[in-house]
Design an enzyme around this catalytic site. Structure first.
Site: not given
Ligand code: OAD
Length: 235
Positions: A54, A57, A87-88, A90, A105, A179-180
């Site tokens: 962290y 980060r 969920q970010n 930052d 988060h 978000t995925s």
């Molecule tokens: P992920 O890494 O799982 O998903 C990121 C999403 O962003 C994917 O669907 C990508 O296709 C999409 N993506 C990539 N580049 C992009 C762009 N330029 N514009 C728009 N979308 C784009 O991240 P999160 O869903 O945020 O938790 O993950 C959820 C949580 O898992 C996070 O908050 C974190 C992680 O483990 C903790 O650390 C507690």
């Protein structure tokens, strides 16, 4: 009365600010084991490893800038009543000018005592803002216990989820960006939107959300926000 837009964001909204996402190719969870650096077991196993992760980060965040997608989301406040649920960890939404940001988060720039009241009450009273500074093993909170990142580790509850559900229930429009939808409970939030609430999803990849209310905008966040704004204007 202004219409309410609730925006749910994930790592993808910050990708164009230079932040690796978690689960894409080259993402953070390819370089690090999530169980080591982002779980409560990992924290008790090796605090130094977690603090260093962290610290890195935080240093990266210092040099990052909000991108056009963060700015466009902040700009929605001119015409709409906007709540951002992110969920970010930052602070790029805040730095872009969004005034109501709920962090599901946790927040990178904050720490709290390892043995504090937060985990029982979610009271922010013990939370300390360290900005972009480093935190090390041996750095103690006023209550004498080790400082830990103010991050929701895997294996921990998500204290702000009730607030997030309440916001989504009130949304006239729900916008989901980058978000995925792999991590619960955040991934299930859209289900609380009213039956009449249109849902827009911006992501370059198909997202696992099958719902009749969804309009997919398959693009990166900056371009996707431009398209979303056009759609809003043409409604
Ligand atoms: P992920 O890494 O799982 O998903 C990121 C999403 O962003 C994917 O669907 C990508 O296709 C999409 N993506 C990539 N580049 C992009 C762009 N330029 N514009 C728009 N979308 C784009 O991240 P999160 O869903 O945020 O938790 O993950 C959820 C949580 O898992 C996070 O908050 C974190 C992680 O483990 C903790 O650390 C507690």
């Amino acid at each position: 009365m202004k219409k309410k837009i609730v925006v749910l964001t994930g790592a993808g909204v910050s990708a164009e600010s230079g932040f690796a996402t978690f689960r894409d190719t080259g993402g953070l969870w390819e370089q690090y084991d999530v169980n080591d650096v982002a779980s409560i077991e990992g924290w008790y196993r090796n605090r130094k490893l977690v603090l260093d992760f962290y610290n890195q980060r935080r240093a990266q965040l210092k040099d990052a800038q909000p991108n056009a997608a963060h700015l466009a989301i902040a700009g929605l406040e001119k015409e709409y009543d906007v709540d951002v649920i992110t969920q970010n960890v930052d602070n790029l939404h805040e730095r872009a000018g969004s005034t109501r940001v709920l962090h599901l988060h946790g927040e990178l720039s904050k720490v709290r005592p390892e043995n504090g009241i937060y985990d029982r009450t979610a009271s922010e009273a013990e939370v300390i803002d360290v900005g972009y500074g480093e935190v090390h093993v041996g750095d103690l909170a006023p209550n004498g216990s080790q400082l830990r990142p103010h991050i929701v580790f895997f294996g921990e509850a998500v204290p702000n989820i009730e607030k997030a559900i309440n916001l989504v229930e009130k949304a006239d429009i729900l916008l989901i960006v980058g978000t995925s939808l792999q991590v619960y409970p955040a991934a299930g939030l859209y289900r609380y939107a009213s039956i009449n609430t249109p849902i827009y999803v911006i992501d370059p990849k198909p997202v696992p959300i099958s719902d009749g209310r969804v309009t997919m905008i398959q693009d990166v966040a900056t371009k996707g926000m431009e398209k979303f704004l056009e759609m809003l204007a043409n409604k």
